[in-house]
Scaffold this motif. Structure first.
Motif, PDB file in Angstrom:
ATOM      1  N   ALA A   3       0.831  -1.209   0.000  1.00 56.84           N
ATOM      2  CA  ALA A   3       0.000   0.000   0.000  1.00 56.84           C
ATOM      3  C   ALA A   3       0.857   1.247   0.000  1.00 56.84           C
ATOM      4  O   ALA A   3       1.995   1.235   0.478  1.00 56.84           O
ATOM      5  CB  ALA A   3      -0.910   0.004   1.237  1.00 56.84           C
ATOM      6  N   VAL A   4       0.327   2.306  -0.571  1.00 55.60           N
ATOM      7  CA  VAL A   4       0.919   3.640  -0.436  1.00 55.60           C
ATOM      8  C   VAL A   4      -0.212   4.587  -0.065  1.00 55.60           C
ATOM      9  O   VAL A   4      -1.343   4.429  -0.540  1.00 55.60           O
ATOM     10  CB  VAL A   4       1.603   4.153  -1.726  1.00 55.60           C
ATOM     11  CG1 VAL A   4       2.949   3.505  -1.932  1.00 55.60           C
ATOM     12  CG2 VAL A   4       0.722   4.000  -2.939  1.00 55.60           C
ATOM     13  N   GLY A   5       0.099   5.548   0.787  1.00 55.89           N
ATOM     14  CA  GLY A   5      -0.957   6.469   1.213  1.00 55.89           C
ATOM     15  C   GLY A   5      -0.434   7.833   1.570  1.00 55.89           C
ATOM     16  O   GLY A   5       0.763   8.017   1.808  1.00 55.89           O
ATOM     17  N   ALA A   6      -1.337   8.795   1.584  1.00 56.19           N
ATOM     18  CA  ALA A   6      -1.047  10.142   2.072  1.00 56.19           C
ATOM     19  C   ALA A   6      -1.938  10.385   3.278  1.00 56.19           C
ATOM     20  O   ALA A   6      -3.128  10.039   3.250  1.00 56.19           O
ATOM     21  CB  ALA A   6      -1.318  11.168   0.982  1.00 56.19           C
ATOM     22  N   PHE A   7      -1.353  10.933   4.333  1.00 62.27           N
ATOM     23  CA  PHE A   7      -2.077  11.166   5.587  1.00 62.27           C
ATOM     24  C   PHE A   7      -1.922  12.629   6.007  1.00 62.27           C
ATOM     25  O   PHE A   7      -0.939  13.264   5.650  1.00 62.27           O
ATOM     26  CB  PHE A   7      -1.516  10.246   6.698  1.00 62.27           C
ATOM     27  CG  PHE A   7      -1.916   8.807   6.532  1.00 62.27           C
ATOM     28  CD1 PHE A   7      -1.386   8.025   5.509  1.00 62.27           C
ATOM     29  CD2 PHE A   7      -2.842   8.221   7.390  1.00 62.27           C
ATOM     30  CE1 PHE A   7      -1.767   6.697   5.343  1.00 62.27           C
ATOM     31  CE2 PHE A   7      -3.229   6.889   7.234  1.00 62.27           C
ATOM     32  CZ  PHE A   7      -2.693   6.139   6.203  1.00 62.27           C
ATOM     33  N   THR A   8      -2.888  13.119   6.774  1.00 67.77           N
ATOM     34  CA  THR A   8      -2.747  14.489   7.272  1.00 67.77           C
ATOM     35  C   THR A   8      -1.614  14.489   8.302  1.00 67.77           C
ATOM     36  O   THR A   8      -1.389  13.489   8.996  1.00 67.77           O
ATOM     37  CB  THR A   8      -4.040  15.000   7.948  1.00 67.77           C
ATOM     38  OG1 THR A   8      -4.305  14.188   9.100  1.00 67.77           O
ATOM     39  CG2 THR A   8      -5.223  14.946   6.989  1.00 67.77           C
ATOM     40  N   PHE A   9      -0.892  15.613   8.371  1.00 69.24           N
ATOM     41  CA  PHE A   9       0.235  15.703   9.300  1.00 69.24           C
ATOM     42  C   PHE A   9       0.328  17.110   9.861  1.00 69.24           C
ATOM     43  O   PHE A   9       0.021  18.086   9.175  1.00 69.24           O
ATOM     44  CB  PHE A   9       1.538  15.334   8.576  1.00 69.24           C
ATOM     45  CG  PHE A   9       2.748  15.313   9.477  1.00 69.24           C
ATOM     46  CD1 PHE A   9       2.933  14.283  10.389  1.00 69.24           C
ATOM     47  CD2 PHE A   9       3.695  16.329   9.411  1.00 69.24           C
ATOM     48  CE1 PHE A   9       4.036  14.264  11.228  1.00 69.24           C
ATOM     49  CE2 PHE A   9       4.810  16.315  10.257  1.00 69.24           C
ATOM     50  CZ  PHE A   9       4.981  15.286  11.157  1.00 69.24           C
ATOM     51  N   GLU A  10       0.737  17.160  11.123  1.00 68.87           N
ATOM     52  CA  GLU A  10       0.891  18.447  11.799  1.00 68.87           C
ATOM     53  C   GLU A  10       2.099  18.313  12.708  1.00 68.87           C
ATOM     54  O   GLU A  10       2.242  17.307  13.404  1.00 68.87           O
ATOM     55  CB  GLU A  10      -0.362  18.684  12.653  1.00 68.87           C
ATOM     56  CG  GLU A  10      -0.750  20.116  12.863  1.00 68.87           C
ATOM     57  CD  GLU A  10      -2.026  20.177  13.674  1.00 68.87           C
ATOM     58  OE1 GLU A  10      -1.953  20.593  14.836  1.00 68.87           O
ATOM     59  OE2 GLU A  10      -3.091  19.776  13.141  1.00 68.87           O
ATOM     60  N   LYS A  11       2.979  19.314  12.671  1.00 68.57           N
ATOM     61  CA  LYS A  11       4.144  19.256  13.556  1.00 68.57           C
ATOM     62  C   LYS A  11       3.697  19.518  14.998  1.00 68.57           C
ATOM     63  O   LYS A  11       2.720  20.232  15.242  1.00 68.57           O
ATOM     64  CB  LYS A  11       5.171  20.299  13.125  1.00 68.57           C
ATOM     65  CG  LYS A  11       5.889  19.917  11.834  1.00 68.57           C
ATOM     66  CD  LYS A  11       7.380  20.033  12.028  1.00 68.57           C
ATOM     67  CE  LYS A  11       8.248  19.559  10.888  1.00 68.57           C
ATOM     68  NZ  LYS A  11       7.807  19.365   9.582  1.00 68.57           N
ATOM     69  N   ARG A  12       4.439  18.915  15.927  1.00 65.40           N
ATOM     70  CA  ARG A  12       4.097  19.082  17.335  1.00 65.40           C
ATOM     71  C   ARG A  12       4.149  20.564  17.714  1.00 65.40           C
ATOM     72  O   ARG A  12       5.102  21.252  17.379  1.00 65.40           O
ATOM     73  CB  ARG A  12       5.062  18.287  18.209  1.00 65.40           C
ATOM     74  CG  ARG A  12       4.702  18.327  19.677  1.00 65.40           C
ATOM     75  CD  ARG A  12       5.370  17.237  20.470  1.00 65.40           C
ATOM     76  NE  ARG A  12       6.758  17.029  20.018  1.00 65.40           N
ATOM     77  CZ  ARG A  12       7.406  15.886  20.173  1.00 65.40           C
ATOM     78  NH1 ARG A  12       6.807  14.865  20.716  1.00 65.40           N
ATOM     79  NH2 ARG A  12       8.645  15.774  19.765  1.00 65.40           N
ATOM     80  N   GLY A  13       3.104  21.033  18.383  1.00 66.86           N
ATOM     81  CA  GLY A  13       3.079  22.427  18.832  1.00 66.86           C
ATOM     82  C   GLY A  13       2.636  23.418  17.769  1.00 66.86           C
ATOM     83  O   GLY A  13       2.415  24.578  18.053  1.00 66.86           O
ATOM     84  N   ALA A  14       2.490  22.941  16.519  1.00 67.25           N
ATOM     85  CA  ALA A  14       2.100  23.841  15.427  1.00 67.25           C
ATOM     86  C   ALA A  14       0.616  24.188  15.527  1.00 67.25           C
ATOM     87  O   ALA A  14      -0.202  23.338  15.870  1.00 67.25           O
ATOM     88  CB  ALA A  14       2.396  23.211  14.083  1.00 67.25           C
ATOM     89  N   GLY A  15       0.291  25.401  15.221  1.00 64.96           N
ATOM     90  CA  GLY A  15      -1.103  25.826  15.102  1.00 64.96           C
ATOM     91  C   GLY A  15      -1.900  25.762  16.392  1.00 64.96           C
ATOM     92  O   GLY A  15      -3.112  25.612  16.351  1.00 64.96           O
ATOM     93  N   GLN A  16      -1.223  25.874  17.547  1.00 62.55           N
ATOM     94  CA  GLN A  16      -1.982  25.804  18.802  1.00 62.55           C
ATOM     95  C   GLN A  16      -2.063  27.178  19.464  1.00 62.55           C
ATOM     96  O   GLN A  16      -1.249  28.016  19.247  1.00 62.55           O
ATOM     97  CB  GLN A  16      -1.298  24.820  19.758  1.00 62.55           C
ATOM     98  CG  GLN A  16      -0.923  23.520  19.083  1.00 62.55           C
ATOM     99  CD  GLN A  16      -1.488  22.298  19.769  1.00 62.55           C
ATOM    100  OE1 GLN A  16      -1.728  22.292  20.953  1.00 62.55           O
ATOM    101  NE2 GLN A  16      -1.729  21.266  19.012  1.00 62.55           N
TER     102      GLN A  16
END
Lengths: 167, 144
Positions: free
Chosen positions: B131-144
């Protein structure tokens, strides 16, 4: 002389029996609780909500794997049904004689691409498959799943399948 | 809490993965190994006893998502954007399936993952599926 059309109950009984044989033989469909609503040859798959379908309990949202499974089941049953429909309506296969153990061989999944468009909400989901191409060897099937609004799908998928005679 | 209990807890927190009987074997640094024991309830073809492709998809999705959650600078939260699964061959009846997923690249917003599923016990080396996939990702502490 014009041939009389078959009585409605004969037609319904044949089609419902064939669909039942196609669906009931698959343990994973029962495990997920998926049901099929038939209107003529059109099938709508229903995934009644269950707590065990959740992936993220904090949101809560349906598990991507539950959604992918629902789409794949809908695609393969949709394709299998389109083949079986021709066979029972033409008389090539006797619907009265088929059960889960004596079904014609079913298509096999080659690949499946699932596109997650929106969060799956904790409620019932519906899906319909469209056979875009049904060849001698290969078939391509597209599936769309929705919850509240048919026009706002929350997931879609395209799968390729190997047809039964060419394993 | 020992490491084994903690690992199992990660999958048990996902009701659907738990219902299918999945078990987290290893995880860390954007990599995860999740196994799926053979279960008659997951069969797709009753004549051959082969597990349904949908259950294999669920295993791949869970494993890929777990790999993304363990990316060191990530927020630990993700959702699947898309997943493509290739079925190379049916898994043998009775075989436990083991999936390994690697998150091989992340941007500020997307994690790219690939995964392979094989039979746990047996000499067959050809994978059952990939399988290959794309997932949502957010860096730790980003956008908080």
């Amino acid at each position: 002389m014009r041939q009389q059309p078959e009585p409605v109950q004969v037609v319904k009984e044949r089609r419902d029996r064939a669909l039942h044989a196609l669906v009931q033989g698959v343990p994973y469909i029962t495990f997920l609780g998926i049901e099929f609503d038939r209107r003529g040859d059109e099938l709508t798959a229903i995934l009644p909500y269950r707590d065990t379908h959740i992936g993220n309990p904090l949101l809560p949202a349906l598990h991507g794997g539950a959604i992918a499974s629902f789409l794949e089941v809908t695609a393969i049953i949709g394709l299998g049904w389109s083949i079986l429909w021709e066979q029972i309506e033409s008389g090539a296969v006797d619907a009265a004689a088929i059960g889960p153990e004596s079904l014609p061989r079913q298509p096999k999944t080659i690949d499946m691409t699932v596109d997650f468009l929106r969060t799956g909400l904790p409620r019932d989901a519906y899906a319909r498959a469209r056979v875009n191409r049904s060849g001698r060897r290969y078939s391509s099937v597209h599936v769309e799943a929705w919850q509240d609004n048919r026009a706002r799908p929350f997931a879609q998928a395209t799968g390729h399948f190997l047809m039964p005679a060419h394993e | 809490m020992d490491r084994g209990t903690h690992l199992r807890g990660l999958i048990d927190a996902l009701p659907f993965s738990k219902a299918l009987g999945m078990r987290l074997e290893e995880s860390g640094d954007g990599r995860a190994v999740v196994s799926l024991p053979y279960d008659a309830r997951l069969v797709g073809d009753p004549r051959s006893g082969v597990i349904h492709g949908g259950a294999v998809s669920a295993l791949m999705d869970t494993c890929c998502g777990t790999a993304v959650m363990t990316v060191p600078d990530g927020s630990g939260i993700t959702a699947t954007l898309d997943l493509r699964i290739d079925y190379m061959r049916p898994a043998r009846k009775g075989a436990r399936i083991v999936c390994e997923a690697i998150c091989y690249h992340t941007t500020r917003t997307v994690a790219f993952v690939r995964a392979t599923a094989t039979e746990a016990d047996g000499g067959e080396v050809t994978p059952v599926a990939s399988a290959v996939g794309a997932f949502t990702f957010e860096k730790r502490g980003a956008g908080q």
